[in-house]
Design a protein around this motif. Structure first.
Motif, PDB file in Angstrom:
ATOM      1  N   THR A 181       0.817  -1.218   0.000  1.00  0.00           N
ATOM      2  CA  THR A 181       0.000   0.000   0.000  1.00  0.00           C
ATOM      3  C   THR A 181       0.852   1.270   0.000  1.00  0.00           C
ATOM      4  OG1 THR A 181      -0.157  -0.104   2.421  1.00  0.00           O
ATOM      5  CG2 THR A 181      -1.950  -1.115   1.143  1.00  0.00           C
ATOM      6  N   GLN A 182       2.118   1.158   0.397  1.00  0.00           N
ATOM      7  CA  GLN A 182       2.999   2.337   0.404  1.00  0.00           C
ATOM      8  C   GLN A 182       3.536   2.677  -0.980  1.00  0.00           C
ATOM      9  OE1 GLN A 182       7.060   1.502   2.200  1.00  0.00           O
ATOM     10  NE2 GLN A 182       6.054  -0.486   2.576  1.00  0.00           N
ATOM     11  N   PHE A 183       3.271   1.833  -2.003  1.00  0.00           N
ATOM     12  CA  PHE A 183       3.746   2.055  -3.367  1.00  0.00           C
ATOM     13  C   PHE A 183       2.592   2.471  -4.278  1.00  0.00           C
ATOM     14  CE2 PHE A 183       6.878  -0.746  -1.515  1.00  0.00           C
ATOM     15  CZ  PHE A 183       8.077  -0.290  -2.039  1.00  0.00           C
ATOM     16  N   PRO A 184       2.879   3.246  -5.312  1.00  0.00           N
ATOM     17  CA  PRO A 184       1.830   3.679  -6.239  1.00  0.00           C
ATOM     18  C   PRO A 184       1.555   2.626  -7.314  1.00  0.00           C
ATOM     19  CG  PRO A 184       3.899   4.691  -6.880  1.00  0.00           C
ATOM     20  CD  PRO A 184       4.186   3.896  -5.637  1.00  0.00           C
ATOM     21  N   ASN A 192       8.666   4.185  -3.248  1.00  0.00           N
ATOM     22  CA  ASN A 192       7.382   4.213  -2.554  1.00  0.00           C
ATOM     23  C   ASN A 192       6.849   5.643  -2.512  1.00  0.00           C
ATOM     24  OD1 ASN A 192       8.736   5.536  -0.490  1.00  0.00           O
ATOM     25  ND2 ASN A 192       8.590   3.850   0.977  1.00  0.00           N
ATOM     26  N   ASN A 193       5.731   5.830  -1.856  1.00  0.00           N
ATOM     27  CA  ASN A 193       5.077   7.139  -1.868  1.00  0.00           C
ATOM     28  C   ASN A 193       5.903   8.226  -1.183  1.00  0.00           C
ATOM     29  OD1 ASN A 193       2.836   6.037  -3.209  1.00  0.00           O
ATOM     30  ND2 ASN A 193       1.901   5.393  -1.272  1.00  0.00           N
ATOM     31  N   ALA A 194       6.878   7.811  -0.374  1.00  0.00           N
ATOM     32  CA  ALA A 194       7.765   8.775   0.281  1.00  0.00           C
ATOM     33  C   ALA A 194       9.042   9.012  -0.515  1.00  0.00           C
ATOM     34  CB  ALA A 194       8.116   8.284   1.680  1.00  0.00           C
TER      35      ALA A 194
END
Length: 318
Positions: free
Chosen positions: A17-20, A84-86
């Protein structure tokens, strides 16, 4: 690679879930190799490769992932790391560093013709040139320092004839590494493990190099020697196939011409490349780690290659 750290569908569903990349629909372990835990994963955005690193640390990993990103941005065909999203390329999974990269099209060419070898040679030269300005420096972790520390570990498992061969070759390689010819060799980031099963083809079209997790800074000629010792041989005997050797070397030379020092060092470097993999296979065979799907490689294969390189002159560099 072999699966040392299992990952379930539930594990993946939560972690990704932390990846697009959307929802992950499947995960499948990859059974080749012996270093990391690797999986094919499918998400709403396509197919990718998930790697959990069993030996490499969070501090070491930026070299590999950033090198792959650098090469991909330089139009060298390699898997692109997914942030990841960060914006992080490396994130923990089961308390170990993990990364996701794009999956290359095609399949491995396990019975290469000269045309395949030429494609590999040209791409390898392009890769070396593209990586020349890569700012992170990290040594080849399976270079001569590792050989020195590993030889005493495996000697007790070896027959006397093999022990003599190993010790004699280490003495030869240490002298070679101290020579002026060796010191003059061009160097930079190398793949260091460019076997047939680390290159993808779609028909006759090379679609990419992958598995950069033995990469490091070393001589470019060592990378060429490792590649020739796998792509250009009879697998049963280790004897070089002259047509494939010349195709690979000529194609490489057309992109990045070999230097005079490299021409002098070619035969010793072929021996060095054979020694490196004989030694690592001895270690992995006699001192294996527990893993699902682990298939150890035969150390005798690279012993035969080393003996053949000592006994028989290879085609010279162009």
């Amino acid at each position: 690679m072999a699966v040392f750290t299992p990952v379930t569908q539930d594990d993946l569903t939560t972690w990704i879930t932390q990846f697009p990349l959307g929802v992950a629909s499947s995960i499948r372990g990859i059974a080749s190799g012996i270093e990391n835990s690797n999986f094919f994963i499918t998400t709403e955005h396509g197919e990718f490769v998930l790697t959990i690193f069993e030996k490499l640390t969070f501090a070491q990993l930026p070299f590999y992932l950033q090198l792959m990103r650098h090469l991909a941005e330089s139009n060298v065909a390699v898997p692109a790391p997914i942030a990841n999203n960060a914006g992080d390329l490396i994130t923990p999974l089961h308390n170990k560093p993990a990364a996701i990269v794009s999956k290359l099209d095609g399949s491995c060419q396990m019975d290469p013709a000269p045309s395949h070898c030429a494609a590999v040679g040209a791409m390898l030269a392009r890769m070396h040139l593209a990586a020349a300005d890569f700012p992170i420096r990290q040594p080849n972790l399976r270079g001569i320092d590792w050989w020195r520390s590993t030889v005493p570990t495996v000697l007790s498992y070896m027959a006397p004839e093999s022990m003599i061969l190993l010790l004699d070759e280490m003495e030869f390689q240490e002298g070679f590494a101290d020579s002026e010819a060796y010191m003059a060799l061009p160097n930079g980031p190398i793949h260091a493990d460019l076997f047939r099963n680390n290159v993808m083809f779609d028909g006759d079209r090379l679609t990419g190099f992958f598995d950069f997790y033995f990469a490091g800074c070393d001589t470019w000629l060592f990378d060429v020697a490792v590649t020739v010792n796998d792509w250009c041989i009879d697998l049963d005997s280790g004897v070089l196939d002259t047509s494939r050797v010349c195709a690979l070397l000529d194609a490489y030379h057309a992109v990045r011409p070999f230097t005079a020092s490299e021409k002098m060092a070619w035969q010793p470097m072929l021996r060095a490349a054979a020694l490196r993999f004989w030694l690592s296979r001895l270690y992995d065979f006699h001192l294996p780690r527990d893993a699902e799907m682990l298939v150890p490689h035969d150390p005798g294969h690279f012993k035969r290659i080393l003996q053949e390189r000592i006994a028989t002159a290879a085609p010279t560099l162009p």
